[in-house]
Write a protein that holds these residues in place. Structure first.
Motif, PDB file in Angstrom:
ATOM      1  N   LYS A 132       0.810  -1.224  -0.046  1.00  0.00           N
ATOM      2  CA  LYS A 132       0.070   0.054  -0.092  1.00  0.00           C
ATOM      3  C   LYS A 132       0.752   1.314  -0.036  1.00  0.00           C
ATOM      4  O   LYS A 132       0.636   2.320  -0.586  1.00  0.00           O
ATOM      5  N   SER A 133       2.047   1.106   0.644  1.00  0.00           N
ATOM      6  CA  SER A 133       2.939   2.503   0.659  1.00  0.00           C
ATOM      7  C   SER A 133       3.587   2.753  -0.546  1.00  0.00           C
ATOM      8  O   SER A 133       4.121   3.699  -0.579  1.00  0.00           O
ATOM      9  N   LYS A 134       3.778   1.718  -1.338  1.00  0.00           N
ATOM     10  CA  LYS A 134       4.613   1.963  -2.641  1.00  0.00           C
ATOM     11  C   LYS A 134       3.895   3.142  -3.371  1.00  0.00           C
ATOM     12  O   LYS A 134       2.677   3.192  -3.249  1.00  0.00           O
ATOM     13  N   PRO A 135       4.845   3.764  -4.187  1.00  0.00           N
ATOM     14  CA  PRO A 135       4.261   4.430  -5.164  1.00  0.00           C
ATOM     15  C   PRO A 135       3.162   3.906  -6.053  1.00  0.00           C
ATOM     16  O   PRO A 135       2.778   2.717  -6.121  1.00  0.00           O
ATOM     17  N   ARG A 136       2.780   4.837  -7.287  1.00  0.00           N
ATOM     18  CA  ARG A 136       1.634   4.135  -8.244  1.00  0.00           C
ATOM     19  C   ARG A 136       2.386   2.632  -8.621  1.00  0.00           C
ATOM     20  O   ARG A 136       3.536   2.610  -9.205  1.00  0.00           O
ATOM     21  N   ARG A 137       1.454   1.894  -8.804  1.00  0.00           N
ATOM     22  CA  ARG A 137       1.712   0.503  -9.374  1.00  0.00           C
ATOM     23  C   ARG A 137       1.852   0.518 -10.963  1.00  0.00           C
ATOM     24  O   ARG A 137       1.144   1.247 -11.484  1.00  0.00           O
ATOM     25  N   GLN A 138       2.760  -0.488 -11.424  1.00  0.00           N
ATOM     26  CA  GLN A 138       2.908  -0.522 -12.957  1.00  0.00           C
ATOM     27  C   GLN A 138       2.645  -1.845 -13.444  1.00  0.00           C
ATOM     28  O   GLN A 138       3.217  -2.428 -12.715  1.00  0.00           O
ATOM     29  N   ILE A 139       1.792  -2.051 -14.352  1.00  0.00           N
ATOM     30  CA  ILE A 139       1.447  -3.463 -14.731  1.00  0.00           C
ATOM     31  C   ILE A 139       1.922  -3.226 -16.328  1.00  0.00           C
ATOM     32  O   ILE A 139       1.626  -2.591 -17.059  1.00  0.00           O
ATOM     33  N   LEU A 140       2.545  -4.723 -16.726  1.00  0.00           N
ATOM     34  CA  LEU A 140       2.674  -4.856 -18.141  1.00  0.00           C
ATOM     35  C   LEU A 140       1.893  -5.869 -18.868  1.00  0.00           C
ATOM     36  O   LEU A 140       1.685  -6.843 -18.145  1.00  0.00           O
ATOM     37  N   ILE A 141       1.201  -5.478 -19.616  1.00  0.00           N
ATOM     38  CA  ILE A 141       0.323  -6.421 -20.221  1.00  0.00           C
ATOM     39  C   ILE A 141       1.085  -6.799 -21.689  1.00  0.00           C
ATOM     40  O   ILE A 141       1.321  -5.975 -22.419  1.00  0.00           O
ATOM     41  N   ALA A 142       1.462  -7.930 -21.903  1.00  0.00           N
ATOM     42  CA  ALA A 142       2.113  -8.573 -22.881  1.00  0.00           C
ATOM     43  C   ALA A 142       1.066  -8.984 -24.063  1.00  0.00           C
ATOM     44  O   ALA A 142       0.290  -9.869 -23.843  1.00  0.00           O
ATOM     45  N   THR A 143       1.238  -8.520 -25.179  1.00  0.00           N
ATOM     46  CA  THR A 143       0.391  -8.946 -26.273  1.00  0.00           C
ATOM     47  C   THR A 143       0.997  -9.563 -27.432  1.00  0.00           C
ATOM     48  O   THR A 143       2.185  -8.836 -28.084  1.00  0.00           O
ATOM     49  N   ALA A 169      -3.517   2.029 -11.415  1.00  0.00           N
ATOM     50  CA  ALA A 169      -2.215   1.736 -11.754  1.00  0.00           C
ATOM     51  C   ALA A 169      -2.120   2.131 -13.248  1.00  0.00           C
ATOM     52  O   ALA A 169      -2.884   2.231 -14.185  1.00  0.00           O
ATOM     53  N   LYS A 170      -0.561   2.238 -13.692  1.00  0.00           N
ATOM     54  CA  LYS A 170      -0.470   2.653 -15.141  1.00  0.00           C
ATOM     55  C   LYS A 170      -0.091   1.216 -15.752  1.00  0.00           C
ATOM     56  O   LYS A 170       0.711   0.260 -15.235  1.00  0.00           O
ATOM     57  N   VAL A 171      -0.497   1.079 -17.044  1.00  0.00           N
ATOM     58  CA  VAL A 171      -0.403  -0.003 -17.918  1.00  0.00           C
ATOM     59  C   VAL A 171       0.641   0.185 -19.012  1.00  0.00           C
ATOM     60  O   VAL A 171       0.457   1.351 -19.673  1.00  0.00           O
ATOM     61  N   TYR A 172       1.612  -0.558 -19.190  1.00  0.00           N
ATOM     62  CA  TYR A 172       2.248  -0.655 -20.332  1.00  0.00           C
ATOM     63  C   TYR A 172       1.785  -1.588 -21.276  1.00  0.00           C
ATOM     64  O   TYR A 172       1.758  -3.054 -20.824  1.00  0.00           O
ATOM     65  N   ALA A 173       1.455  -1.561 -22.540  1.00  0.00           N
ATOM     66  CA  ALA A 173       1.078  -2.392 -23.409  1.00  0.00           C
ATOM     67  C   ALA A 173       2.411  -2.940 -24.114  1.00  0.00           C
ATOM     68  O   ALA A 173       2.781  -1.910 -24.957  1.00  0.00           O
ATOM     69  N   VAL A 174       2.780  -4.190 -24.334  1.00  0.00           N
ATOM     70  CA  VAL A 174       4.120  -4.297 -24.758  1.00  0.00           C
ATOM     71  C   VAL A 174       3.943  -5.620 -25.991  1.00  0.00           C
ATOM     72  O   VAL A 174       3.252  -6.405 -25.732  1.00  0.00           O
ATOM     73  N   TYR A 175       4.510  -5.093 -27.075  1.00  0.00           N
ATOM     74  CA  TYR A 175       4.442  -6.106 -28.131  1.00  0.00           C
ATOM     75  C   TYR A 175       5.809  -6.268 -28.633  1.00  0.00           C
ATOM     76  O   TYR A 175       6.594  -5.338 -28.811  1.00  0.00           O
ATOM     77  N   VAL A 176       6.375  -7.475 -28.818  1.00  0.00           N
ATOM     78  CA  VAL A 176       7.564  -7.809 -29.150  1.00  0.00           C
ATOM     79  C   VAL A 176       7.655  -8.407 -30.767  1.00  0.00           C
ATOM     80  O   VAL A 176       7.098  -9.391 -30.797  1.00  0.00           O
ATOM     81  N   ILE A 177       8.362  -7.800 -31.609  1.00  0.00           N
ATOM     82  CA  ILE A 177       8.759  -8.393 -32.808  1.00  0.00           C
ATOM     83  C   ILE A 177       9.659  -9.320 -32.544  1.00  0.00           C
ATOM     84  O   ILE A 177      10.923  -8.982 -32.221  1.00  0.00           O
TER      85      ILE A 177
END
Lengths: 150, 163
Positions: free
Chosen positions: B7-18, B40-48
């Motif tokens: 709870k005390s941590k800063p904003r959560r960050q989530i990675l969604i792989a697609t 939370a903030k979401v990173y949408a990640v695609y890898v070539i």
């Protein structure tokens, strides 16, 4: 509040360090969503069922396993209750992965949370056999939590 | 209530792989729903996937057109997550990376202090209950942070209850 939320979280625990990490995660998610936590521990009878019959010994082993499972579940129950969350302890018997997957499917769990390693875990590359079987077989989404994060 | 460190941590960050597959989209649906209330903030990640062929990285061999085609597919895949994230009022940042998919996802997560990775259980070639996509499996095995694996047949409208 958003429109849809998951409602039931199954937390699988064996009292190991990674199961505790998994419990912390379950509690955080439950706080965010209001989901009820089912703290599940399985008494694994398969590990000693092949030993030639010795009833006294078997009973002693069973009692010990049961004690450990109760301890694991009550730790989660206590932590969740302290956080003001709804929690239900569940003790099952059988093969851990099978029982957990069955329980999740029969009772409409929305999410299963497991630690990545059981009590014998040593390395980054290893993942507990029970955890692996769960995320391979469950139809429900599975969250695998590492023993030593960061 | 105070003793929960997270709870005390800063904003959560989530990675969604697609990878643009149906499973990945379902994982994204579930992920966005889950993240929804946490801010939370979401990173949408695609890898070539440019996993080298005999030590020659594929992106060195591919024509400009091929690369552009992959880039386009990548942006298409991540734009789905941007779309559902926007509808849910969540900040989504898209990234199209190049390399070995599992390795890139893990290293991106570690470099960017991601708190959780969300993946579908099967990639584009998936067909069976017992099979877990090789990329997803590698991520579960190697990532230090929590990984959420969402099954192909998971239907959020069936399992989840209207609040």
């Amino acid at each position: 509040m958003r429109s849809t939320l998951y409602r039931k979280i199954l937390l699988a625990t064996d009292g190991s360090e990674s199961a505790r990490k998994a419990a912390d995660t379950a509690i955080e998610l439950s706080r965010l969503s209001g989901a009820k936590i089912y703290a599940v521990s399985v008494i694994d009878r398969s590990v000693y069922s092949s030993v030639p019959e010795d009833l006294d010994w078997e009973e002693e082993m069973y009692d010990r396993f049961r004690e450990l499972a109760e301890e694991a579940v009550s730790y989660v129950e206590k932590t969740a209750k302290n956080a003001g969350l709804e929690v239900e302890p569940v003790l099952l018997e059988g093969h851990p992965a099978d029982e957990i997957v069955n329980f999740a499917e029969k009772n409409g769990m929305d999410l299963i949370i497991v630690g990545s390693l059981g009590k014998s875990g040593i390395e980054r590359f290893l993942i507990g056999s029970v955890s692996e079987k769960i995320f391979r077989n469950a139809k429900v989404p599975v969250l695998v939590v590492r023993a030593k994060s960061q | 209530m105070e003793n929960i460190e997270i709870k005390s941590k800063p904003r959560r960050q989530i990675l969604i792989a697609t990878d643009g597959s149906e499973t990945a989209n379902e994982a994204a649906d579930f992920g966005i729903e889950m993240v929804g209330c946490s801010g939370a903030k979401v990173y949408a990640v695609y890898v070539i996937d440019t996993t080298p062929y005999r030590s020659v990285s594929l992106d060195k061999i591919w024509s400009k057109e091929t690369l552009e085609e992959f880039e386009r597919a990548g942006h298409e895949a991540t734009s789905y997550i941007e779309k559902i994230g926007k509808a849910a009022g969540i900040e989504v940042e898209s990234r199209v990376l190049r390399g070995n998919p599992a390795e890139k996802i893990i290293s991106f997560a570690e470099d960017n202090n991601i708190d959780m990775i969300i993946v579908g259980s099967l990639g584009k070639g998936g067909y069976e209950r017992l099979v877990l996509g090789s990329v997803s499996e590698k991520i579960v095995r190697h990532a230090k942070i929590p990984v959420l694996v969402v099954r192909e047949k998971h239907r959020s409208d069936k399992k989840l209850i209207q609040a």
